[in-house]
Scaffold this motif. Structure first.
Motif, PDB file in Angstrom:
ATOM      1  N   VAL A  65       0.837  -1.193   0.000  1.00  0.00           N
ATOM      2  CA  VAL A  65       0.000   0.000   0.000  1.00  0.00           C
ATOM      3  C   VAL A  65       0.876   1.248   0.000  1.00  0.00           C
ATOM      4  O   VAL A  65       2.070   1.184   0.292  1.00  0.00           O
ATOM      5  CB  VAL A  65      -0.935   0.046   1.241  1.00  0.00           C
ATOM      6  N   ASP A  66       0.274   2.379  -0.331  1.00  0.00           N
ATOM      7  CA  ASP A  66       0.939   3.673  -0.240  1.00  0.00           C
ATOM      8  C   ASP A  66       0.423   4.393   1.005  1.00  0.00           C
ATOM      9  O   ASP A  66      -0.704   4.899   0.999  1.00  0.00           O
ATOM     10  CB  ASP A  66       0.670   4.518  -1.483  1.00  0.00           C
ATOM     11  N   HIS A 113       5.440   4.004   0.179  1.00  0.00           N
ATOM     12  CA  HIS A 113       5.004   2.710  -0.349  1.00  0.00           C
ATOM     13  C   HIS A 113       5.687   1.589   0.438  1.00  0.00           C
ATOM     14  O   HIS A 113       6.903   1.617   0.636  1.00  0.00           O
ATOM     15  CB  HIS A 113       5.356   2.604  -1.834  1.00  0.00           C
ATOM     16  N   ALA A 129      -2.188  -3.251   8.181  1.00  0.00           N
ATOM     17  CA  ALA A 129      -3.227  -2.905   7.207  1.00  0.00           C
ATOM     18  C   ALA A 129      -4.472  -2.374   7.914  1.00  0.00           C
ATOM     19  O   ALA A 129      -5.100  -1.407   7.465  1.00  0.00           O
ATOM     20  CB  ALA A 129      -3.586  -4.126   6.358  1.00  0.00           C
ATOM     21  N   ARG A 138      -8.505   4.571   1.680  1.00  0.00           N
ATOM     22  CA  ARG A 138      -7.558   3.530   2.105  1.00  0.00           C
ATOM     23  C   ARG A 138      -8.212   2.150   2.102  1.00  0.00           C
ATOM     24  O   ARG A 138      -7.579   1.152   1.751  1.00  0.00           O
ATOM     25  CB  ARG A 138      -7.012   3.852   3.501  1.00  0.00           C
ATOM     26  N   GLU A 176      -8.174   0.949  -1.338  1.00  0.00           N
ATOM     27  CA  GLU A 176      -6.818   0.587  -1.751  1.00  0.00           C
ATOM     28  C   GLU A 176      -6.437  -0.794  -1.233  1.00  0.00           C
ATOM     29  O   GLU A 176      -5.870  -1.612  -1.972  1.00  0.00           O
ATOM     30  CB  GLU A 176      -5.818   1.629  -1.246  1.00  0.00           C
ATOM     31  N   VAL A 177      -6.755  -1.078   0.026  1.00  0.00           N
ATOM     32  CA  VAL A 177      -6.391  -2.368   0.601  1.00  0.00           C
ATOM     33  C   VAL A 177      -7.204  -3.499  -0.036  1.00  0.00           C
ATOM     34  O   VAL A 177      -6.665  -4.566  -0.340  1.00  0.00           O
ATOM     35  CB  VAL A 177      -6.571  -2.370   2.136  1.00  0.00           C
ATOM     36  N   ALA A 235      -5.707  -4.219  -3.291  1.00  0.00           N
ATOM     37  CA  ALA A 235      -4.431  -4.930  -3.113  1.00  0.00           C
ATOM     38  C   ALA A 235      -4.678  -6.397  -2.776  1.00  0.00           C
ATOM     39  O   ALA A 235      -3.954  -7.285  -3.253  1.00  0.00           O
ATOM     40  CB  ALA A 235      -3.611  -4.261  -2.014  1.00  0.00           C
TER      41      ALA A 235
END
Length: 343
Positions: free
Chosen positions: A198-199, A221, A229, A253, A256-257, A260
């Motif tokens: 993740v960033d 990153h 997380a 976020r 994003e996770v 991912a």
């Protein structure tokens, strides 16, 4: 010609037939190796199936027993709406608020999904419902059901159904199923995959001894494990009140996770870890979808990655204690979900 002589490494002459025997022997060993690999794969798949049966039994505990979904209505042939709620069930907090709320539509024709995230503090304005924060409806519905004499288990199932029906009306779509996962499930899934990349958008430092929270992440990153997380998606602010993080930041976020995780599952290493992921989900997620449909969904969408998922977040204006959702943002979210249903 048959019987032709050839020289061996020591200069003596050997029949060509001997070379053929050696070649046949090598080929036989190779085929045995291939067979062993195939048997190993079959054994692993059987192991996954055997493990998934137990995991699915636990994960689909909220499903009505005996429900059979007709073939033409199955998730493998028709788009489906699903509500996802992430719940903080830690003993330290005693909370039943749904800190993560998402509505997803998955379409089997395009093997893609649209996901709308709902800020936890969003004020829901909907005819027939009292206006309150989005994340408080489940706890309220559950309490009312218990007051009406239902058992805790039945009250929880009813409350989830009521939240699902409410959000279905809010977005103008049919939401067929509900999935709830607790914080530990989120952690276990990420750990089962060996972490995700993740960033981290800012330095995150926060300690709360009351509930055991200890967030310590550096900007940049990086690969994070399950606990990190969870810290990444939950972070609100530092102890000194700086590095503030809004509901909108947290929703970004979360997306994003999840993206991912989807990409990690799509990779070979993710497939190899599928058994542990299944176990993590079974221990921590509850769905009201029949187990046969969960299997159909896994088979249909297993290869879906981050690029196949469109994430959209409701946006609005923060005026304590609510996020007032912008009309245009809600209109866009409705359009996206409805369009995915119609593809």
């Amino acid at each position: 010609m048959s019987g032709q002589k050839t020289m061996d490494s020591r200069g003596s002459r050997k029949p060509a037939k001997s070379r053929k025997r050696r070649g046949a022997s090598w080929f036989k060993r190779f085929m045995i190796l291939v067979l062993l690999v195939l048997v190993g794969i079959a054994g692993y798949l059987y192991y996954l199936f055997d493990k998934s049966k137990d995991a699915l039994t636990m994960a689909t505990a909220d499903a009505e027993p005996g429900i059979v979904v007709p073939e033409e209505e199955s998730v493998k042939v028709k788009p489906v709406g699903i509500m996802l709620m992430g719940m903080d069930t830690r003993k330290e907090t005693g909370s039943l608020n749904t800190d993560v709320m998402m509505v997803a539509v998955l379409n089997p024709n395009t093997k893609s999904a649209s996901v709308v995230t709902i800020p936890r503090d969003s004020r829901i304005e909907l005819d027939g419902y009292k206006s309150r924060k989005a994340n408080s409806y489940y706890a309220k519905f559950r309490a009312l059901a218990i007051d009406d004499g239902l058992s805790v288990k039945e009250a929880e199932k009813k409350a989830k159904r009521q939240v699902r029906e409410m959000l279905g009306k809010y977005f103008g779509i049919n939401i067929a199923y509900t999935a709830t996962i607790n914080f530990q499930g989120f952690v276990d899934v990420v750990d089962a995959l060996g972490g995700v990349e993740v960033d981290v958008d800012m330095d995150m430092h926060y300690i709360d001894n009351a509930d055991g929270t200890k967030i310590d992440l550096k900007k940049g990153h990086q690969k994070v494990d399950g606990d990190q997380a969870l810290d990444f998606v939950r972070y609100r602010k530092s102890n000194d009140g700086t590095n503030m993080s809004s509901d909108f930041d947290r929703n970004k976020r979360q997306s994003e996770v999840i993206g991912a995780i989807a990409d990690r599952m799509k990779s070979f290493s993710g497939v190899a870890k599928l058994g542990n992921v299944i176990e993590a989900v079974g221990n921590n997620m509850r769905m009201d979808m029949p187990s046969s449909e969960v299997q159909n969904m896994i088979e249909t969408y297993f290869k879906m990655g981050k690029s196949d998922i469109q994430f959209t977040a409701l946006e609005g204006t923060w005026r304590s204690p609510y996020v007032y959702v912008d009309d245009e943002s809600l209109r866009k979210a409705k359009q996206i979900l409805q369009a995915k249903m119609a593809e």
